[in-house]
Scaffold this motif. Structure first.
Motif, PDB file in Angstrom:
ATOM      1  N   PHE A 194     -12.538  62.410  -7.143  1.00 25.18           N
ATOM      2  CA  PHE A 194     -11.736  62.327  -8.396  1.00 25.18           C
ATOM      3  C   PHE A 194     -12.278  61.495  -9.435  1.00 25.18           C
ATOM      4  O   PHE A 194     -12.086  61.753 -10.618  1.00 25.18           O
ATOM      5  N   GLN A 195     -13.019  60.499  -9.044  1.00 24.29           N
ATOM      6  CA  GLN A 195     -13.440  59.625 -10.006  1.00 24.29           C
ATOM      7  C   GLN A 195     -14.620  60.124 -10.984  1.00 24.29           C
ATOM      8  O   GLN A 195     -14.866  59.494 -12.229  1.00 24.29           O
ATOM      9  N   ILE A 196     -15.484  61.014 -10.377  1.00 18.76           N
ATOM     10  CA  ILE A 196     -16.605  61.345 -11.173  1.00 18.76           C
ATOM     11  C   ILE A 196     -16.795  62.971 -11.401  1.00 18.76           C
ATOM     12  O   ILE A 196     -17.520  63.383 -12.304  1.00 18.76           O
ATOM     13  N   ASN A 249     -10.594  56.702   2.899  1.00 14.78           N
ATOM     14  CA  ASN A 249     -10.781  55.341   1.946  1.00 14.78           C
ATOM     15  C   ASN A 249      -9.715  54.610   2.032  1.00 14.78           C
ATOM     16  O   ASN A 249      -8.741  54.968   1.365  1.00 14.78           O
ATOM     17  N   GLU A 250      -9.583  53.319   2.492  1.00 14.19           N
ATOM     18  CA  GLU A 250      -8.487  52.355   2.066  1.00 14.19           C
ATOM     19  C   GLU A 250      -7.248  52.902   2.052  1.00 14.19           C
ATOM     20  O   GLU A 250      -6.564  53.052   1.390  1.00 14.19           O
ATOM     21  N   PRO A 251      -6.878  53.227   3.279  1.00 13.10           N
ATOM     22  CA  PRO A 251      -5.358  53.488   3.487  1.00 13.10           C
ATOM     23  C   PRO A 251      -4.503  52.387   3.143  1.00 13.10           C
ATOM     24  O   PRO A 251      -3.365  53.082   2.721  1.00 13.10           O
ATOM     25  N   ILE A 299       4.418  35.285  -2.594  1.00 14.07           N
ATOM     26  CA  ILE A 299       4.263  35.851  -3.985  1.00 14.07           C
ATOM     27  C   ILE A 299       2.575  35.296  -4.332  1.00 14.07           C
ATOM     28  O   ILE A 299       2.287  34.321  -3.948  1.00 14.07           O
ATOM     29  N   GLN A 300       2.031  36.329  -4.900  1.00 13.25           N
ATOM     30  CA  GLN A 300       0.790  36.174  -5.309  1.00 13.25           C
ATOM     31  C   GLN A 300       0.343  35.360  -6.484  1.00 13.25           C
ATOM     32  O   GLN A 300       1.164  35.891  -7.534  1.00 13.25           O
ATOM     33  N   ILE A 301      -0.422  34.252  -6.763  1.00 16.49           N
ATOM     34  CA  ILE A 301      -0.256  33.554  -7.803  1.00 16.49           C
ATOM     35  C   ILE A 301      -1.638  34.073  -8.604  1.00 16.49           C
ATOM     36  O   ILE A 301      -2.432  34.953  -8.129  1.00 16.49           O
ATOM     37  N   PHE A 323     -13.935  57.143 -13.471  1.00 13.80           N
ATOM     38  CA  PHE A 323     -12.553  56.791 -13.657  1.00 13.80           C
ATOM     39  C   PHE A 323     -12.006  55.952 -12.834  1.00 13.80           C
ATOM     40  O   PHE A 323     -11.814  56.198 -11.636  1.00 13.80           O
ATOM     41  N   GLU A 324     -11.640  54.836 -13.419  1.00  9.68           N
ATOM     42  CA  GLU A 324     -11.159  53.723 -12.515  1.00  9.68           C
ATOM     43  C   GLU A 324      -9.409  53.687 -12.385  1.00  9.68           C
ATOM     44  O   GLU A 324      -8.794  52.776 -12.733  1.00  9.68           O
ATOM     45  N   TRP A 325      -9.215  54.848 -11.908  1.00 13.66           N
ATOM     46  CA  TRP A 325      -7.560  55.226 -11.475  1.00 13.66           C
ATOM     47  C   TRP A 325      -6.749  54.659 -12.794  1.00 13.66           C
ATOM     48  O   TRP A 325      -6.808  55.165 -13.633  1.00 13.66           O
TER      49      TRP A 325
HETATM   50  C1  GBH Z   1     -11.633  50.522  -4.462  1.00 15.12           C
HETATM   51  O1  GBH Z   1     -10.443  50.061  -4.453  1.00 15.12           O
HETATM   52  C2  GBH Z   1     -11.735  51.944  -4.447  1.00 15.12           C
HETATM   53  O2  GBH Z   1     -12.169  52.497  -3.215  1.00 15.12           O
HETATM   54  C3  GBH Z   1     -12.572  52.611  -5.576  1.00 15.12           C
HETATM   55  O3  GBH Z   1     -12.368  53.808  -5.565  1.00 15.12           O
HETATM   56  C4  GBH Z   1     -12.306  51.675  -6.756  1.00 15.12           C
HETATM   57  O4  GBH Z   1     -13.111  52.285  -7.907  1.00 15.12           O
HETATM   58  C5  GBH Z   1     -12.875  50.548  -6.676  1.00 15.12           C
HETATM   59  O5  GBH Z   1     -12.287  49.893  -5.544  1.00 15.12           O
HETATM   60  C6  GBH Z   1     -12.822  49.527  -7.794  1.00 15.12           C
HETATM   61  O6  GBH Z   1     -11.419  49.348  -8.134  1.00 15.12           O
HETATM   62  O7  GBH Z   1      -4.712  42.188  -7.555  1.00 15.12           O
HETATM   63  O8  GBH Z   1      -6.532  40.474  -7.693  1.00 15.12           O
HETATM   64  O9  GBH Z   1      -5.203  41.041  -5.695  1.00 15.12           O
HETATM   65  C7  GBH Z   1     -10.342  48.783  -4.404  1.00 15.12           C
HETATM   66  C8  GBH Z   1      -8.802  48.466  -4.362  1.00 15.12           C
HETATM   67  C9  GBH Z   1      -9.144  46.088  -5.038  1.00 15.12           C
HETATM   68  C10 GBH Z   1      -7.087  46.670  -4.279  1.00 15.12           C
HETATM   69  C11 GBH Z   1      -8.724  44.553  -4.907  1.00 15.12           C
HETATM   70  C12 GBH Z   1      -6.841  45.510  -4.143  1.00 15.12           C
HETATM   71  C13 GBH Z   1      -6.799  43.282  -4.801  1.00 15.12           C
HETATM   72  C14 GBH Z   1      -7.046  42.490  -6.640  1.00 15.12           C
HETATM   73  N1  GBH Z   1      -8.470  46.904  -4.204  1.00 15.12           N
HETATM   74  N2  GBH Z   1      -7.060  44.778  -5.214  1.00 15.12           N
HETATM   75  S1  GBH Z   1      -5.641  41.229  -6.845  1.00 15.12           S
END
Ligand code: GBH
Length: 441
Positions: A25-27, A168-170, A311-313, A403-405
């Motif tokens: 989807f990204q490319i 990928n990443e469930p 909580i995440q800081i 495409f970065e989501w």
């Molecule tokens: C991947 O996701 C994806 O597989 C890929 O498609 C995507 O383009 C790429 O990474 C870059 O984003 O809020 O500081 O705790 C990674 C997803 C990234 C999710 C880090 C959790 C935590 C950041 N993860 N994120 S933070």
């Protein structure tokens, strides 16, 4: 600027696999040549993607795949990690769509002719919309639909694939998609995330069953992402909060696969938030895998919180352009700790990379900050290998800007720059450094 490794490093062996990674989807674009997926719908919902963009054209890889395979070959990589668009290869009646299958067969044959190993991910988040309309990953039936898709596509691809990853990443699909709602399908609520996660993990196990049958010679496994947690202070409360967050976000997705059970914190979750586990599910999920794919970008820091466990800081500096802290030590510590906790198959680092605010100047991109990121993280992988972790390969995320989501096209992760007006690709300094590292082995 160069990328280097210690002279005796196993990462300089020709057997260590270097690759680049992308996702459909990204490319691809080519949206008219496939069924709609949940990301099309999400992009069309105002306010979900920051720049209001979508994946209709993206990098136009659907049309430009031949030159992109040449580009991949020109980098001298051993492997290319791509994903298959489920809605491109399966039609609504569950049958293969021959045109979609041919599109990938051409890419796989072209990779093979150039001696590039194909690492195929079957699901990188583009669920067919018609399945979401039936409940998506909250519907147990989707896991069986995924198995059928994996069955049909692995038979069609034959021996062209070096490695299959089921998912990928469930975590991202389940938590970001069905709990936080910041990814497609944008569902919000703590009662949904772990239910979606269970069906995703079940889908993985069911797909493993057909992959080992249809494609016994490929490396079959799964790709998980990890964001290791660190306590803000040495207080017991912060340490406990961090352990809870780690189980909730990270161990939740690996422990069922290698230990056949969910983390103990499940008992602390309200019943309504827990997954519905049928008899036999955990054994299906724990199907042996040939490899574990590890994606790493950053760490997270947690503080105890009375109501929410943790909580995440805010991430401290240094940070990349997407706000994620640069902390390579967490990469080594993660790999070593996973290796201690579980009996793991060999690991591939299936994604690692950085978003940098690149500028194309006189036909070049001098992304020294990205080279720094790669250098420190390659060192971190080397350190983990030195400490006894078996790691067989490393993939840069990403081959090219894409495409970065939810960030749309504003964040660039490529080692190749993409001009979205002209679709011209320019290898960045980081791409040239990666190429040199590989060819100098
Ligand atoms: C991947 O996701 C994806 O597989 C890929 O498609 C995507 O383009 C790429 O990474 C870059 O984003 O809020 O500081 O705790 C990674 C997803 C990234 C999710 C880090 C959790 C935590 C950041 N993860 N994120 S933070």
């Amino acid at each position: 600027v160069k990328l280097t490794l210690p002279a005796q490093s196993e990462m300089l062996s020709k057997d260590f696999i270097y690759g680049v990674a992308t996702a459909s989807f990204q490319i691809e674009g080519g949206a008219n040549n496939r069924l709609p997926c949940i990301w099309d719908t999400f992009c069309d919902t105002p306010g979900k993607v920051v720049d209001g963009s979508n994946g209709d054209i993206a990098c136009d890889h659907y049309n430009l795949w031949q030159q992109d395979v040449e580009l991949i070959a020109s980098l001298g990589v051993d492997a290319y990690r791509l994903s298959i668009s489920w809605p491109r290869v399966i039609n609504e009646s569950g049958e293969l769509n021959p045109a979609g299958v041919d599109y990938y067969l051409n890419i796989l044959d072209s990779l093979k002719s150039k001696n590039i190993k194909a690492f195929v991910t079957l699901y990188h988040w583009d669920l067919p919309q018609y399945l979401e309309d039936e409940g998506g990953w909250l519907n147990r039936a989707t896991a069986y639909k995924f198995r059928d898709y994996a069955d049909k596509i692995s038979l069609a691809f034959g021996d062209r694939v070096y490695s299959y990853a089921t998912l990928n990443e469930p975590f991202c699909s389940a938590f970001l998609g069905y709990e936080a709602g910041v990814h497609a399908p944008g569902i919000v609520g703590k009662e949904f995330g772990k239910k979606a996660a269970h069906h995703l993990l079940l889908a993985h196990g069911l797909a493993m069953q057909v992959l080992v049958k249809n494609s016994p010679n490929s490396q079959n496994g799964i790709v998980l992402n990890f964001t290791p947690g660190y306590p803000e202070s040495t207080s017991l409360a912060d340490i406990k909060a961090t352990a809870f967050a780690d189980d909730y976000f990270n161990q939740w997705y690996i422990k069922p696969i290698f230990d056949g059970e969910y983390p103990e914190i499940m008992a602390q979750l309200p019943t309504a938030h827990q997954p519905e586990i049928h008899e036999g599910d955990m054994a299906i999920i724990a199907h042996p895998t040939d490899f574990l794919g590890v994606n790493f970008y950053t760490r997270a820091i947690y503080r105890a919180d009375e109501d929410e466990h943790f909580i995440q800081i805010d991430a401290p500096e240094p940070r990349t352009d997407i706000g994620w802290e640069i902390y390579p030590k967490a990469f080594t510590e993660l790999l070593v700790s996973l290796n201690e906790k579980y009996t793991l198959p060999p690991i591939y680092i299936t994604e690692n990379g950085a978003a940098i605010a690149d500028k194309l100047v006189d036909g070049a991109v001098n992304d020294v900050d990205r080279i720094d990121y790669y250098q420190s993280h390659l060192n971190a992988v080397h350190d983990a290998i030195e400490q006894g972790v078996q790691i067989d390969g490393y993939f840069a995320w990403s081959l090219m800007d894409n495409f970065e989501w939810a960030e749309g096209y504003l964040k660039r992760f490529g080692i190749v720059y993409v001009d979205y007006d002209t679709q011209v690709r320019t290898i960045k300094a980081s791409g040239l450094a990666y190429k040199a590292l590989i060819s100098n082995r």
